[in-house]
Scaffold this active site. Sequence first.
Site, PDB file in Angstrom:
ATOM      1  N   LYS A  83      -4.689  -7.900   2.045  1.00 56.27           N
ATOM      2  CA  LYS A  83      -3.301  -8.334   2.157  1.00 56.27           C
ATOM      3  C   LYS A  83      -2.948  -8.482   3.647  1.00 56.27           C
ATOM      4  O   LYS A  83      -3.352  -9.466   4.240  1.00 56.27           O
ATOM      5  CB  LYS A  83      -2.422  -7.386   1.361  1.00 56.27           C
ATOM      6  CG  LYS A  83      -2.684  -7.664  -0.126  1.00 56.27           C
ATOM      7  CD  LYS A  83      -2.117  -6.719  -1.105  1.00 56.27           C
ATOM      8  CE  LYS A  83      -2.436  -7.228  -2.503  1.00 56.27           C
ATOM      9  NZ  LYS A  83      -2.621  -6.194  -3.495  1.00 56.27           N
ATOM     10  N   HIS A 104       0.267  -2.841  -0.229  1.00 49.99           N
ATOM     11  CA  HIS A 104       1.309  -3.679   0.389  1.00 49.99           C
ATOM     12  C   HIS A 104       1.975  -2.995   1.586  1.00 49.99           C
ATOM     13  O   HIS A 104       2.872  -3.555   2.188  1.00 49.99           O
ATOM     14  CB  HIS A 104       2.379  -4.036  -0.639  1.00 49.99           C
ATOM     15  CG  HIS A 104       1.880  -4.926  -1.727  1.00 49.99           C
ATOM     16  ND1 HIS A 104       1.692  -6.282  -1.573  1.00 49.99           N
ATOM     17  CD2 HIS A 104       1.489  -4.640  -2.990  1.00 49.99           C
ATOM     18  CE1 HIS A 104       1.230  -6.795  -2.687  1.00 49.99           C
ATOM     19  NE2 HIS A 104       1.097  -5.822  -3.569  1.00 49.99           N
ATOM     20  N   SER A 141       4.466  -3.496  -5.882  1.00 49.38           N
ATOM     21  CA  SER A 141       4.061  -4.880  -5.638  1.00 49.38           C
ATOM     22  C   SER A 141       5.019  -5.923  -6.202  1.00 49.38           C
ATOM     23  O   SER A 141       5.074  -7.030  -5.689  1.00 49.38           O
ATOM     24  CB  SER A 141       2.652  -5.117  -6.169  1.00 49.38           C
ATOM     25  OG  SER A 141       2.541  -4.713  -7.505  1.00 49.38           O
TER      26      SER A 141
HETATM   27  C1  LIG Z   1      -3.416  -6.110  -4.719  1.00 49.39           C
HETATM   28  C2  LIG Z   1      -3.301  -4.702  -5.149  1.00 49.39           C
HETATM   29  C3  LIG Z   1      -4.427  -3.969  -5.522  1.00 49.39           C
HETATM   30  C4  LIG Z   1      -5.775  -4.606  -5.691  1.00 49.39           C
HETATM   31  O1  LIG Z   1      -6.355  -4.952  -4.504  1.00 49.39           O
HETATM   32  P1  LIG Z   1      -7.457  -6.112  -4.464  1.00 49.39           P
HETATM   33  O2  LIG Z   1      -8.132  -5.919  -3.163  1.00 49.39           O
HETATM   34  O3  LIG Z   1      -6.729  -7.396  -4.577  1.00 49.39           O
HETATM   35  O4  LIG Z   1      -8.370  -5.880  -5.628  1.00 49.39           O
HETATM   36  C5  LIG Z   1      -4.263  -2.632  -5.798  1.00 49.39           C
HETATM   37  N1  LIG Z   1      -3.040  -2.042  -5.731  1.00 49.39           N
HETATM   38  C6  LIG Z   1      -1.934  -2.729  -5.422  1.00 49.39           C
HETATM   39  C7  LIG Z   1      -0.620  -2.045  -5.373  1.00 49.39           C
HETATM   40  C8  LIG Z   1      -2.028  -4.086  -5.123  1.00 49.39           C
HETATM   41  O5  LIG Z   1      -0.942  -4.783  -4.842  1.00 49.39           O
END
Ligand SMILES: *Cc1c(COP(=O)(O)O)cnc(C)c1O
Length: 385
Positions: free
Chosen positions: A239, A207, A179
């Site tokens: 996302k 992602h 991320s």
């Molecule tokens: C954003 C993210 C999460 C968490 O997801 P949410 O739905 O925002 O709680 C988990 N793992 C990674 C790699 C992320 O980037």
Amino acid sequence: MDSTGLEAELQNLEDAGLRRRLRRVESAPGPEVTVEGRRMLMCASNNYLGLAQDPRLIEAAHRAMIRYGAGSTGSRLISGDTELHEALEKRIARWKGTEAALVFATGYMANVALATTLAGEEDVIFSDEWNHASIIDGCRLSRARVSVYRHADPGDLESKIIAAGPARRRLIYTDGVFSMDGDVAPLPGLLEVAGKYDAFVVVDDAHAGGVLGKRGRGTMEYYGLSPAPRIIQMGTLSKAAGVEGAYVAGAKAVIDYLINRARPFIFSTAPSPAAVGAALAAVEIMEQEQWRRDHLRALASRLRTGLRERGWRVPEGSTPIIPVIIGEVGETLRLAARLDDAGIFAPAIRPPTVPPESCRIRLTVTAAHRMEDVDRILAVFATEG
Ligand SMILES: *Cc1c(COP(=O)(O)O)cnc(C)c1O
């Protein structure tokens, strides 16, 4: 007056340049947003395919709410299950090519669920050193032994597996796309090691889903890999899908085990009908509208190349996460302020999110951006490079 003792701690953060503040966005999540009264180019969003504002998602959320209500009223196992939740899970499993899937209210919960359900005191979790905080927290809560291997290094993973000795279960955990750096995990190498030691592999495609692979199926599709019983894919609906929530996709036995054992599934309210309805529409669009991925890749490529040409330190990659590595926090904050002055929303990333010496500006692009937007970002970096 500091009656809580916490003001002093906040002041310490302030002095170190590490105090964070919320910034209020006053418009819908498009490529341009209004932030505290100013129009700004949004370069910090995870809305990779530009779906968060898509009328089809909003319409689907509306229809779901009319039919199923504003709230889901309980845990899936008690009162909160609907045919809509099941339809979303079937659709995700079809998209990912797995036997089954299970949805969660957030990705954070899905990671905590996976780590704590699949691993306990007799087990070992092997975790990439750059894994997301929700994986780290899941590891801690699991009470399993945790062995952190060097970033994206299957060789080091294997040494760590040998050093850890016998275990009931071994779980290898990795982000699919990391991320903060936007690089893709070396999944074929990890799977090869996993095969030698009968380990489970969990890929966090937060992602990667919607972004990697022809149909946006994520890291597995990117490498042309097929699902297997011990490969578990987790991903978010918050996302690229533009909604909120998350899923775990894998073998039916894994999913049934989670339904029976995962505390974040059992003891938490089911995702709301609006979110589930919108996500169902989003998965369909993510799979079908390949032009979004093509455009996204073109934007990311132009931005990466442009930054490099101007002498900035930008790691290799092909994802829409583009970190510009600056180094120490002061300089990073100064650059962030200049971007802000130019109307570009791209906050500085600093500890504890990244190590102190690798503070950065993290730029993300979305399919809703235009090439002119990339040029606008590059213009700011040109004057400072
Ligand atoms: C954003 C993210 C999460 C968490 O997801 P949410 O739905 O925002 O709680 C988990 N793992 C990674 C790699 C992320 O980037």
